[in-house]
Design a protein around this motif. Structure first.
Motif, PDB file in Angstrom:
ATOM      1  N   GLN A 131      65.641  23.607   8.895  1.00 58.28           N
ATOM      2  CA  GLN A 131      65.360  23.279  10.288  1.00 58.28           C
ATOM      3  C   GLN A 131      63.953  23.738  10.668  1.00 58.28           C
ATOM      4  OE1 GLN A 131      67.844  21.613  12.208  1.00 58.28           O
ATOM      5  NE2 GLN A 131      68.770  21.526  10.168  1.00 58.28           N
ATOM      6  N   ILE A 132      63.361  23.068  11.654  1.00 60.75           N
ATOM      7  CA  ILE A 132      62.015  23.417  12.130  1.00 60.75           C
ATOM      8  C   ILE A 132      62.124  24.022  13.531  1.00 60.75           C
ATOM      9  CG2 ILE A 132      59.782  22.489  12.859  1.00 60.75           C
ATOM     10  CD1 ILE A 132      60.129  20.297  10.736  1.00 60.75           C
ATOM     11  N   PHE A 133      61.541  25.218  13.704  1.00 54.60           N
ATOM     12  CA  PHE A 133      61.484  25.868  15.013  1.00 54.60           C
ATOM     13  C   PHE A 133      60.223  25.356  15.707  1.00 54.60           C
ATOM     14  CE2 PHE A 133      61.744  30.212  17.322  1.00 54.60           C
ATOM     15  CZ  PHE A 133      62.695  29.721  18.200  1.00 54.60           C
ATOM     16  N   VAL A 134      60.402  24.466  16.668  1.00 54.31           N
ATOM     17  CA  VAL A 134      59.281  23.740  17.274  1.00 54.31           C
ATOM     18  C   VAL A 134      58.625  24.569  18.374  1.00 54.31           C
ATOM     19  CG1 VAL A 134      58.631  21.630  18.509  1.00 54.31           C
ATOM     20  CG2 VAL A 134      60.426  21.569  16.751  1.00 54.31           C
ATOM     21  N   ASP A 135      59.430  24.968  19.343  1.00 53.74           N
ATOM     22  CA  ASP A 135      58.938  25.821  20.433  1.00 53.74           C
ATOM     23  C   ASP A 135      60.125  26.528  21.065  1.00 53.74           C
ATOM     24  OD1 ASP A 135      60.135  23.936  22.205  1.00 53.74           O
ATOM     25  OD2 ASP A 135      58.281  22.801  22.354  1.00 53.74           O
ATOM     26  N   THR A 136      59.834  27.543  21.865  1.00 54.70           N
ATOM     27  CA  THR A 136      60.932  28.317  22.449  1.00 54.70           C
ATOM     28  C   THR A 136      60.447  29.100  23.649  1.00 54.70           C
ATOM     29  OG1 THR A 136      62.814  29.726  21.865  1.00 54.70           O
ATOM     30  CG2 THR A 136      60.658  30.500  21.169  1.00 54.70           C
ATOM     31  N   LYS A 137      61.418  29.595  24.418  1.00 57.98           N
ATOM     32  CA  LYS A 137      61.133  30.469  25.557  1.00 57.98           C
ATOM     33  C   LYS A 137      61.853  31.792  25.333  1.00 57.98           C
ATOM     34  CE  LYS A 137      63.812  30.574  29.005  1.00 57.98           C
ATOM     35  NZ  LYS A 137      64.714  30.293  30.113  1.00 57.98           N
ATOM     36  N   PHE A 138      61.133  32.899  25.439  1.00 62.51           N
ATOM     37  CA  PHE A 138      61.744  34.224  25.408  1.00 62.51           C
ATOM     38  C   PHE A 138      61.600  34.846  26.792  1.00 62.51           C
ATOM     39  CE2 PHE A 138      62.006  33.533  21.130  1.00 62.51           C
ATOM     40  CZ  PHE A 138      61.778  34.565  20.231  1.00 62.51           C
ATOM     41  N   GLU A 139      62.451  35.833  27.069  1.00 64.17           N
ATOM     42  CA  GLU A 139      62.284  36.646  28.275  1.00 64.17           C
ATOM     43  C   GLU A 139      62.348  38.108  27.890  1.00 64.17           C
ATOM     44  OE1 GLU A 139      64.256  35.472  31.847  1.00 64.17           O
ATOM     45  OE2 GLU A 139      64.331  33.361  31.234  1.00 64.17           O
ATOM     46  N   PHE A 140      61.604  38.928  28.637  1.00 64.16           N
ATOM     47  CA  PHE A 140      61.521  40.351  28.343  1.00 64.16           C
ATOM     48  C   PHE A 140      61.780  41.165  29.609  1.00 64.16           C
ATOM     49  CE2 PHE A 140      58.869  38.235  25.215  1.00 64.16           C
ATOM     50  CZ  PHE A 140      59.213  38.868  24.031  1.00 64.16           C
ATOM     51  N   GLY A 141      62.153  42.408  29.415  1.00 56.63           N
ATOM     52  CA  GLY A 141      62.353  43.309  30.546  1.00 56.63           C
ATOM     53  C   GLY A 141      62.322  44.749  30.075  1.00 56.63           C
ATOM     54  N   TYR A 142      62.362  45.653  31.041  1.00 58.56           N
ATOM     55  CA  TYR A 142      62.415  47.085  30.733  1.00 58.56           C
ATOM     56  C   TYR A 142      63.826  47.608  31.000  1.00 58.56           C
ATOM     57  CZ  TYR A 142      57.269  47.352  30.807  1.00 58.56           C
ATOM     58  OH  TYR A 142      55.924  47.194  30.545  1.00 58.56           O
ATOM     59  N   VAL A 143      64.304  48.446  30.106  1.00 56.31           N
ATOM     60  CA  VAL A 143      65.527  49.216  30.342  1.00 56.31           C
ATOM     61  C   VAL A 143      65.202  50.681  30.081  1.00 56.31           C
ATOM     62  CG1 VAL A 143      67.110  47.344  29.711  1.00 56.31           C
ATOM     63  CG2 VAL A 143      66.320  48.937  27.944  1.00 56.31           C
ATOM     64  N   LYS A 144      66.126  51.561  30.453  1.00 57.40           N
ATOM     65  CA  LYS A 144      65.948  52.990  30.200  1.00 57.40           C
ATOM     66  C   LYS A 144      66.606  53.362  28.876  1.00 57.40           C
ATOM     67  CE  LYS A 144      64.149  54.010  34.306  1.00 57.40           C
ATOM     68  NZ  LYS A 144      62.739  54.403  34.415  1.00 57.40           N
ATOM     69  N   ASP A 145      65.898  54.160  28.069  1.00 58.97           N
ATOM     70  CA  ASP A 145      66.547  54.688  26.867  1.00 58.97           C
ATOM     71  C   ASP A 145      67.343  55.941  27.227  1.00 58.97           C
ATOM     72  OD1 ASP A 145      64.770  56.817  27.092  1.00 58.97           O
ATOM     73  OD2 ASP A 145      63.459  56.146  25.463  1.00 58.97           O
ATOM     74  N   THR A 146      67.944  56.590  26.238  1.00 57.80           N
ATOM     75  CA  THR A 146      68.824  57.739  26.531  1.00 57.80           C
ATOM     76  C   THR A 146      68.080  58.897  27.179  1.00 57.80           C
ATOM     77  OG1 THR A 146      68.561  58.295  24.203  1.00 57.80           O
ATOM     78  CG2 THR A 146      70.639  57.285  24.839  1.00 57.80           C
ATOM     79  N   ASN A 147      66.739  58.947  27.016  1.00 56.20           N
ATOM     80  CA  ASN A 147      65.944  59.996  27.666  1.00 56.20           C
ATOM     81  C   ASN A 147      65.507  59.608  29.074  1.00 56.20           C
ATOM     82  OD1 ASN A 147      65.962  61.587  25.297  1.00 56.20           O
ATOM     83  ND2 ASN A 147      64.302  60.330  24.445  1.00 56.20           N
ATOM     84  N   GLY A 148      65.861  58.381  29.484  1.00 55.69           N
ATOM     85  CA  GLY A 148      65.449  57.915  30.808  1.00 55.69           C
ATOM     86  C   GLY A 148      64.068  57.289  30.835  1.00 55.69           C
TER      87      GLY A 148
ATOM     88  N   ILE B 216      62.358  45.324  26.066  1.00 59.55           N
ATOM     89  CA  ILE B 216      63.415  44.704  25.245  1.00 59.55           C
ATOM     90  C   ILE B 216      63.406  43.186  25.433  1.00 59.55           C
ATOM     91  CG2 ILE B 216      64.998  46.677  25.227  1.00 59.55           C
ATOM     92  CD1 ILE B 216      66.339  44.406  27.488  1.00 59.55           C
ATOM     93  N   TYR B 217      64.098  42.498  24.519  1.00 60.80           N
ATOM     94  CA  TYR B 217      64.401  41.075  24.683  1.00 60.80           C
ATOM     95  C   TYR B 217      65.570  40.954  25.651  1.00 60.80           C
ATOM     96  CZ  TYR B 217      61.840  40.470  20.240  1.00 60.80           C
ATOM     97  OH  TYR B 217      60.891  40.464  19.245  1.00 60.80           O
TER      98      TYR B 217
END
Length: 367
Positions: A235-252, A257-258
């Motif tokens: 298969q050919i990966f032609v184009d795509t849309k990703f989204e990103f955001g911030y979350v808190k890790d265990t240290n706050g 992240i995706y």
């Protein structure tokens, strides 16, 4: 039992315990859990997040949207059987691969059911992060009309429709309406350049300019991982849309992240490799459905022109599509999901009842 019964069309009416309104998008609905339930699940399931992290149930539907409208079929078909399960299965597969290869985490903490994610609250980056490896779709339409600059990147003359670009391009657009940014119209989904983002990084919700480099790296690396894996199955990966955001890790502390979904037939174009070599485009994504709609209605401008949104909404409401059209889409989604994951997509007889039972018995989220 008919195919219509196997479709989860309405997904914002489950009796999940929540103190907030259910947020329902085109395909997914989000139920924010109470503070007590969030803390309990974090403790019971040892989720790797701070104890006070808000959690949500994200429930996918089988609704099909195209050109910003929801479409339906004859015989009571309000969606596409297996579509939701296929999208989740594909995203789960890629998120797992990203984590394995040390790219970044996602917002998903748990997968109780093929249609359900338990997610942590994220602060989204206000960018639709788009990667393109071929010139097609809206980019080709603009190029054909003479446009050569896209998101600050200049393309050479002489490119052909559906041809491979010299390198993978990052062509971001706004996610939501951003106000007060010089040179960026106050509208959803408008193209922006890297300079626009860098000069206004806080308005796009980045913590720092350095995180713009990280987002581009995660975008390029993620695209590369999926592109290689798809090439391995022809298969050919032609184009795509990703989204990103911030979350808190265990240290706050904040970590990028995706989020949302990745590498699915809804958010990407995927072509059959063997057919492409023979000069034919065979879509294994929602793009095939979009093309069907463009060919089905005599005035395609209604679907392409944002200023005719009222007419477009009416068109989608008034036109029930034949059942075989929706079943063809079902086949496209489930077959590509099975190719990617190596697992069978099983159509549930009563998806809503299944989800309620799992969330009641294993997570105690339904009274």
């Amino acid at each position: 039992m008919s195919f219509a019964d196997k479709v989860l069309a309405v997904n914002d009416d489950l009796p999940i315990r929540t103190n907030l309104p259910v947020h329902s998008g085109k395909v997914r609905s989000v139920y924010w859990l109470t503070e007590e339930d969030s803390r309990r699940l974090i403790e019971q399931h040892s989720y790797p997040v701070p104890k006070d992290t808000p959690l949500a149930i994200m429930l996918i539907s089988d609704r099909i949207s195209a050109f910003d409208c929801i479409w339906h079929g004859e015989e009571g078909m309000q969606g596409v059987p297996g579509k939701g399960a296929a999208l989740n299965a594909i995203s789960n597969h890629w998120f797992g691969l990203f984590k394995e290869q040390g790219l970044a985490d996602s917002h998903i903490l748990d997968i109780p059911h093929p249609l359900v994610w338990i997610v942590q609250k994220a602060r989204p980056i206000m960018i639709e992060a788009i990667c393109r490896q071929y010139i097609t779709g809206s980019m080709w339409r603009a190029y054909e009309k003479g446009e050569r600059e896209f998101c600050g990147i200049r393309l050479e003359d002489g490119l052909g429709k559906d041809s491979k670009l010299a390198k993978v391009l990052i062509t971001p657009s706004t996610k939501g309406v951003l106000k007060g940014i010089d040179g960026v119209p106050e509208a959803d989904d408008v193209n922006v350049s890297r300079n626009d983002i860098q000069n206004n990084y806080a308005a796009f919700n980045f913590n720092s300019i350095a995180d713009i480099d990280l987002y581009e790296k995660l975008l390029s690396d993620g695209f590369g991982v999926i592109s290689k894996a798809l090439a391995d199955i022809g298969q050919i990966f032609v184009d795509t849309k990703f989204e990103f955001g911030y979350v808190k890790d265990t240290n706050g502390d904040d970590k990028l992240i995706y989020m949302d979904e990745v590498g699915t037939p809804d958010s990407s174009r995927i072509w059959d490799g063997a057919q492409y070599q023979q000069g034919k485009i065979v879509e294994n994504s929602k793009e095939g459905f979009r093309q069907l709609l463009l060919n089905r209605f005599p005035d395609a401008d209604i679907l392409l022109n944002k200023e005719r949104m009222d007419e477009r909404t009416a068109l989608a409401k008034m036109n029930a599509l034949p059942v075989d059209v929706l079943m063809d889409i079902s086949k496209t989604y489930t077959q590509i999901a099975e190719k990617i994951t190596g697992q069978k997509i099983v159509l549930s007889d009563n998806p809503k009842a299944e989800v309620i039972e799992v969330l009641r018995s294993h997570y105690q989220l339904i009274d």
